[in-house]
Design an enzyme around this catalytic site. Structure first.
Site, PDB file in Angstrom:
ATOM      1  N   CYS A 100     -73.906 -58.804  54.485  1.00  0.00           N
ATOM      2  CA  CYS A 100     -73.985 -59.089  55.920  1.00  0.00           C
ATOM      3  C   CYS A 100     -75.412 -59.276  56.430  1.00  0.00           C
ATOM      4  O   CYS A 100     -75.598 -59.758  57.546  1.00  0.00           O
ATOM      5  CB  CYS A 100     -73.303 -57.979  56.718  1.00  0.00           C
ATOM      6  SG  CYS A 100     -71.550 -57.784  56.340  1.00  0.00           S
ATOM      7  N   HIS A 106     -76.410 -55.172  65.591  1.00  0.00           N
ATOM      8  CA  HIS A 106     -75.543 -55.662  64.523  1.00  0.00           C
ATOM      9  C   HIS A 106     -74.084 -55.315  64.823  1.00  0.00           C
ATOM     10  O   HIS A 106     -73.188 -56.087  64.496  1.00  0.00           O
ATOM     11  CB  HIS A 106     -75.968 -55.042  63.189  1.00  0.00           C
ATOM     12  CG  HIS A 106     -75.060 -55.372  62.052  1.00  0.00           C
ATOM     13  ND1 HIS A 106     -74.986 -56.631  61.500  1.00  0.00           N
ATOM     14  CD2 HIS A 106     -74.168 -54.614  61.359  1.00  0.00           C
ATOM     15  CE1 HIS A 106     -74.115 -56.648  60.510  1.00  0.00           C
ATOM     16  NE2 HIS A 106     -73.602 -55.427  60.402  1.00  0.00           N
ATOM     17  N   HIS A 158     -67.202 -61.313  63.367  1.00  0.00           N
ATOM     18  CA  HIS A 158     -68.304 -61.064  62.428  1.00  0.00           C
ATOM     19  C   HIS A 158     -68.324 -62.157  61.359  1.00  0.00           C
ATOM     20  O   HIS A 158     -67.375 -62.308  60.595  1.00  0.00           O
ATOM     21  CB  HIS A 158     -68.093 -59.690  61.788  1.00  0.00           C
ATOM     22  CG  HIS A 158     -69.183 -59.265  60.858  1.00  0.00           C
ATOM     23  ND1 HIS A 158     -70.456 -59.803  60.899  1.00  0.00           N
ATOM     24  CD2 HIS A 158     -69.196 -58.341  59.854  1.00  0.00           C
ATOM     25  CE1 HIS A 158     -71.193 -59.226  59.970  1.00  0.00           C
ATOM     26  NE2 HIS A 158     -70.459 -58.344  59.315  1.00  0.00           N
TER      27      HIS A 158
END
Length: 296
Positions: free
Chosen positions: A114, A246, A284
């Protein structure tokens, strides 16, 4: 399994002739490299540069991609021969862009899950700062084409049960996976013809060993990174008015991120720090998620 996912439309459309790619090759080429070629062209043009001007220049190309959803499928089709190895291989996607542009800077893929696109931006910044290249193209993509990957994320426990991403929400149970195609053309300010934003500094670190396991974040290491980052930038954390986090809505990640930000940024503040996460709007996008934060 969650029934919602963020999708990019029209990924099947591609002008192979424009990019001098044979139609037989384009038909089995991973959609990520096709769309990244298109967006790379758009990013360069949008910067006021003719792509032909880059031929022979020390322009680096760094891609931030984790999974190809097509390689495993085409690799087992004998009628395609060796083509899947060159048009569906993640390790060659940066090279495809470098080859088409004719640039001779560093060219490779970065996969740190990620944080891939954030890591790629930092490395590109360092390459320019050190004089190893004159400019850099950072390209990241996430296309959710393989249902087996969705299945694995679900069993890992990071996907929300209702298909919604709820950052910093006590009802958050995980995130919704989302697709993204994004390209950044990074130049020295003195050479840029059009500037949208200025990259001041970049920094990365690693958690190392943790009792909780390799997939769990660390409050201590995140706080350390923030402390070192703002010290190197010579910026007082108390001066910040907003932070894009995030935050994915996971039970493991969000509390740790909040605690590290609170300790590093808010300890000496007299006013509230506004925070947000674009993932509440679009989900995401995994390796490309940092680019979504930049776009916000």
């Amino acid at each position: 399994m969650p029934h919602r996912i963020g999708k990019v439309n029209n990924i099947e459309k591609f002008d192979s002739e424009f990019f001098n790619i044979p139609a037989t090759e384009a038909h089995i080429m991973d959609p990520m490299i096709r769309t990244l070629l298109e967006h790379t062209y758009e990013a360069i043009i949008d910067a006021g540069v003719n792509p032909k001007e880059l031929q022979g220049t020390r322009t680096s190309v760094l891609t931030a991609i984790s999974v190809s959803g097509t390689r495993s499928y085409f690799s087992f089709k004998s009628e395609f021969g060796e083509l899947p190895m060159t048009v569906c291989n993640v390790s060659l996607m940066a090279n495809k862009i470098s080859y088409w542009l004719g640039v001779i800077g560093q060219s490779h893929n970065i996969d740190t899950a990620c944080s891939s696109s954030s890591y790629a931006v930092v490395k590109a910044y360092e390459l320019i700062q050190s004089g190893e290249c004159d400019a850099a193209i950072i390209a990241s993509a996430n296309l959710c084409l393989n249902p087996h990957v969705q299945f694995q994320f679900y069993h890992l426990g990071v996907l929300s049960s209702d298909g919604y991403c709820k950052p910093f929400d006590e009802e958050g149970t995980g995130y919704m996976r989302s697709e993204t195609i994004a390209v950044v053309y990074l130049q020295k300010a003195k050479n840029a013809r059009r500037i949208y934003a200025t990259l001041v500094h970049g920094k990365i670190n690693c958690d190392g060993f943790k009792e909780e396991g390799i997939t769990f974040p660390s409050v201590e290491k995140q706080k350390m990174l923030l402390d070192e980052f703002y010290k190197e930038c010579e910026i007082m954390p108390s001066e910040l008015s907003y932070m894009e986090a995030h935050a994915t809505g996971t039970l493991a990640g969000d509390p740790v991120e909040i605690m590290s930000i609170d300790q590093a940024i808010c300890a000496k503040r007299n006013t509230p720090l506004l925070m947000g996460s674009v993932k509440s709007n679009i989900g995401h996008s995994e390796p490309a998620s940092s680019f979504c934060q930049i776009a916000k």
